[in-house]
Design a protein around this motif. Structure first.
Motif, PDB file in Angstrom:
ATOM      1  N   PHE A  23       0.930  -1.064   0.552  1.00  0.00           N
ATOM      2  CA  PHE A  23      -0.077   0.537  -0.148  1.00  0.00           C
ATOM      3  C   PHE A  23       0.689   1.580   0.012  1.00  0.00           C
ATOM      4  CE2 PHE A  23      -3.533  -2.697   2.166  1.00  0.00           C
ATOM      5  CZ  PHE A  23      -3.498  -3.165   0.939  1.00  0.00           C
ATOM      6  N   SER A  24       2.236   1.413   0.732  1.00  0.00           N
ATOM      7  CA  SER A  24       3.120   2.253   1.414  1.00  0.00           C
ATOM      8  C   SER A  24       3.538   2.491  -0.499  1.00  0.00           C
ATOM      9  CB  SER A  24       3.679   2.005   1.658  1.00  0.00           C
ATOM     10  OG  SER A  24       4.841   0.930   1.571  1.00  0.00           O
ATOM     11  N   LEU A  25       3.906   1.804  -1.574  1.00  0.00           N
ATOM     12  CA  LEU A  25       4.959   1.761  -2.637  1.00  0.00           C
ATOM     13  C   LEU A  25       4.109   2.016  -3.886  1.00  0.00           C
ATOM     14  CD1 LEU A  25       6.859  -1.789  -2.611  1.00  0.00           C
ATOM     15  CD2 LEU A  25       7.753   0.291  -2.120  1.00  0.00           C
ATOM     16  N   PHE A  26       2.313   1.306  -3.274  1.00  0.00           N
ATOM     17  CA  PHE A  26       0.883   2.109  -4.153  1.00  0.00           C
ATOM     18  C   PHE A  26       0.761   3.822  -4.242  1.00  0.00           C
ATOM     19  CE2 PHE A  26       0.586  -1.754  -5.596  1.00  0.00           C
ATOM     20  CZ  PHE A  26       1.004  -2.359  -6.871  1.00  0.00           C
ATOM     21  N   GLY A  27       1.280   4.431  -2.685  1.00  0.00           N
ATOM     22  CA  GLY A  27       0.815   5.942  -2.528  1.00  0.00           C
ATOM     23  C   GLY A  27      -0.372   5.375  -1.801  1.00  0.00           C
ATOM     24  N   LEU A  28      -0.458   4.693  -1.326  1.00  0.00           N
ATOM     25  CA  LEU A  28      -2.619   4.161  -1.075  1.00  0.00           C
ATOM     26  C   LEU A  28      -1.759   4.794   0.603  1.00  0.00           C
ATOM     27  CD1 LEU A  28      -3.713   0.839  -2.224  1.00  0.00           C
ATOM     28  CD2 LEU A  28      -4.080   3.619  -3.095  1.00  0.00           C
ATOM     29  N   ILE A  29      -0.733   5.206   1.449  1.00  0.00           N
ATOM     30  CA  ILE A  29      -1.229   5.015   2.901  1.00  0.00           C
ATOM     31  C   ILE A  29       1.059   5.949   2.960  1.00  0.00           C
ATOM     32  CG2 ILE A  29      -0.065   3.099   3.394  1.00  0.00           C
ATOM     33  CD1 ILE A  29      -1.312   2.864   5.398  1.00  0.00           C
ATOM     34  N   ASP A  30       0.954   6.348   3.915  1.00  0.00           N
ATOM     35  CA  ASP A  30       2.403   7.408   4.037  1.00  0.00           C
ATOM     36  C   ASP A  30       2.567   6.753   5.214  1.00  0.00           C
ATOM     37  OD1 ASP A  30       4.010   9.268   4.732  1.00  0.00           O
ATOM     38  OD2 ASP A  30       3.125  10.315   5.773  1.00  0.00           O
ATOM     39  N   ALA A  31       3.674   5.671   4.811  1.00  0.00           N
ATOM     40  CA  ALA A  31       5.159   5.369   5.381  1.00  0.00           C
ATOM     41  C   ALA A  31       5.153   5.554   6.695  1.00  0.00           C
ATOM     42  CB  ALA A  31       6.126   4.790   4.620  1.00  0.00           C
ATOM     43  N   LYS A  32       5.471   7.108   6.785  1.00  0.00           N
ATOM     44  CA  LYS A  32       5.884   7.976   7.664  1.00  0.00           C
ATOM     45  C   LYS A  32       4.538   8.140   9.018  1.00  0.00           C
ATOM     46  CE  LYS A  32      10.066   9.678   5.387  1.00  0.00           C
ATOM     47  NZ  LYS A  32      10.830  10.999   4.747  1.00  0.00           N
ATOM     48  N   GLY A  33       3.227   7.742   8.385  1.00  0.00           N
ATOM     49  CA  GLY A  33       1.866   8.355  10.047  1.00  0.00           C
ATOM     50  C   GLY A  33       2.017   7.760  10.515  1.00  0.00           C
ATOM     51  N   GLN A  34       1.299   8.119  11.610  1.00  0.00           N
ATOM     52  CA  GLN A  34       0.745   6.999  12.663  1.00  0.00           C
ATOM     53  C   GLN A  34       0.165   6.163  12.191  1.00  0.00           C
ATOM     54  OE1 GLN A  34       0.175   9.452  16.113  1.00  0.00           O
ATOM     55  NE2 GLN A  34       2.442  10.087  15.640  1.00  0.00           N
ATOM     56  N   THR A  35      -0.151   6.262  11.526  1.00  0.00           N
ATOM     57  CA  THR A  35      -1.382   5.014  11.345  1.00  0.00           C
ATOM     58  C   THR A  35      -1.058   3.829  10.769  1.00  0.00           C
ATOM     59  OG1 THR A  35      -3.613   6.651  10.584  1.00  0.00           O
ATOM     60  CG2 THR A  35      -3.421   3.729   9.304  1.00  0.00           C
ATOM     61  N   TYR A  36       0.225   4.120  10.017  1.00  0.00           N
ATOM     62  CA  TYR A  36       0.916   2.747   9.753  1.00  0.00           C
ATOM     63  C   TYR A  36       1.824   2.368  10.335  1.00  0.00           C
ATOM     64  CZ  TYR A  36       4.978   0.739   5.936  1.00  0.00           C
ATOM     65  OH  TYR A  36       5.469  -0.060   5.960  1.00  0.00           O
ATOM     66  N   GLN A  37       2.526   2.660  10.630  1.00  0.00           N
ATOM     67  CA  GLN A  37       3.207   2.254  11.830  1.00  0.00           C
ATOM     68  C   GLN A  37       2.497   1.625  13.015  1.00  0.00           C
ATOM     69  OE1 GLN A  37       5.270   6.091  13.596  1.00  0.00           O
ATOM     70  NE2 GLN A  37       5.849   6.672  11.545  1.00  0.00           N
TER      71      GLN A  37
END
Length: 312
Positions: free
Chosen positions: A131-145
Motif C-alpha cells: 500500500f505504501s509503494l502504491f501511495g495508498l498510505i503514508d509510510a511515515k504516518g502514525q497509522t502505518y506505524q
C-alpha cells in the motif's frame, strides 16, 4: 458436507476415542496422535465422505480441506474432552517410534500452532508495504506505524508463543513456561543485559531475546524436566507454589548463562547458513527448499512462508 457424520466416521476409522492420544488441526488437516496406529483403517478413512486424503507419518493426518474446523469441532464434541493424551492419562503410542519421527512430531507440535499468528502478522506487514509503494498510505504516518507494529507483534513476542506451544507439547504448565521465557524479554532485563550484567559472579551475555526461537525452546525443555522432578519430590501441601518457584529459580538463570547463548548462536548460525546459500549458491538453496517443502506441507508450516512470497 454432513460434518457430524464425517466426524463420526473418522472417529470410528481411527480406532475410536480410546485410541486417540492427541488431536489438533491445521488449516486443512485433522492431526491425530494415535495410541496404536495399527487400529486405524486407512482404506475406510480414504473412502469417508468429506475426506480428501490420509497421510500416516508419525501422526495420522486426515485431509479435510477448508471444512476442517467444522469437522474438528464436531469431533471434539464427540470426544467430550476424553482424549487420553489431554486429560493426564499415561497412555502413549504403543509402537516404538523412530528418532526422526519423534523429532518431526515435536517440531510440528511446537511450530504448527504458530502459523496463523505468524502468517497473519506477516501478511499484514506485506500489505502495508504494498500500500505504501502504491501511495495508498503514508509510510511515515502514525497509522502505518501502528498497524505495522500490530503485524510485528507475533514476531517480536515469538519467544512467548514458542514457550506456550512447547509447554503444551511437553504437557507441562504453559503459564509457568511463559513466565520463564518472559523473564528474558522484560524491558528491565534487556536494559541490564545491555549495560552488562553478572549472575552468581558469571558474566551474562548481552542477547536481545525478542524474535528468538531456539533459546525459548531450550528453556522450556529444561523447565519441563525441572518441573517434573520437583513435582515428584515436593510435599503436596506446598506443591502449588514450591514447584513453579523452584522451576523459575533454576530455569531462568541457567537459560541466561548457558541455554540462551547456545540457542542464540544456533539461530544465528542457521540464519547465516541459509542467507549464504541464497547469496553464493542459489541453486543449492532452491534444491534444499524443494527437499524440505514436502515436510513443511505435511506439518502445515509452509503457510508461514506466504508473507515472504507476497513481499517478494
Amino acid at each position: 458436507m454432513n460434518y457430524t457424520q464425517t466426524a463420526k466416521d473418522v472417529l470410528q476409522h481411527v480406532g475410536g476415542k480410546e485410541n486417540i492420544a492427541h488431536l489438533e488441526h491445521c488449516s486443512t488437516r485433522l492431526r491425530f496422535t494415535l495410541i496404536d496406529q495399527n487400529k486405524a483403517d486407512v482404506p475406510a478413512l480414504e473412502k469417508t465422505p468429506g475426506v480428501i486424503a490420509v497421510r500416516m507419518s508419525g501422526q495420522c493426518q486426515v485431509v479435510i480441506g477448508n471444512d476442517v474446523i467444522e469437522v474438528y469441532e464436531e469431533l471434539t464434541g464427540l470426544l467430550g474432552g476424553a482424549l487420553s493424551g489431554q486429560n493426564g492419562s499415561s497412555h502413549q503410542p504403543k509402537e516404538k517410534r523412530k528418532v526422526g519421527t519423534v523429532l518431526l512430531d515435536f517440531i510440528v507440535g511446537v511450530f504448527q500452532p504458530l502459523v496463523p499468528a505468524i502468517a497473519g502478522g506477516g501478511i499484514l506487514k506485506s500489505f502495508l508495504l504494498l500500500f505504501s509503494l502504491f501511495g495508498l498510505i503514508d509510510a511515515k504516518g502514525q497509522t502505518y506505524q501502528i498497524l505495522n507494529m500490530v503485524g510485528d507483534a507475533p514476531l517480536y513476542f515469538l519467544p512467548l508463543l514458542v514457550a506456550v506451544t512447547t509447554a503444551n507439547k511437553l504437557k507441562v504448565n504453559p503459564l509457568v513456561a511463559l513466565s520463564a521465557v518472559g523473564a528474558l524479554i522484560l524491558p528491565n532485563m534487556t536494559a541490564m543485559l545491555t549495560e552488562g550484567a553478572q549472575l552468581f559472579s558469571f558474566n551474562v551475555k548481552n542477547i536481545a531475546y525478542a524474535y528468538q526461537v531456539f533459546p525459548a525452546i531450550l528453556s522450556v525443555l529444561l523447565y519441563a524436566q525441572v518441573e517434573k522432578w520437583f513435582t515428584r519430590i515436593s510435599p503436596k501441601p506446598i506443591r502449588i507454589f514450591f514447584v513453579p518457584m523452584m522451576s523459575l529459580v533454576i530455569t531462568v538463570p541457567i537459560t541466561l548463562l548457558l541455554l540462551g547463548p547456545i540457542g542464540f548462536t544456533a539461530g544465528q548460525g542457521f540464519t547465516a547458513l541459509i542467507l549464504a546459500m541464497f547469496d553464493k549458491v542459489g541453486w543449492v538453496a532452491v534444491a534444499f527448499l524443494a527437499a524440505v517443502l514436502p515436510f513443511m506441507v505435511a506439518s502445515g508450516m509452509h503457510k508461514a512462508m506466504v508473507p515472504y512470497a507476497v513481499t517478494t
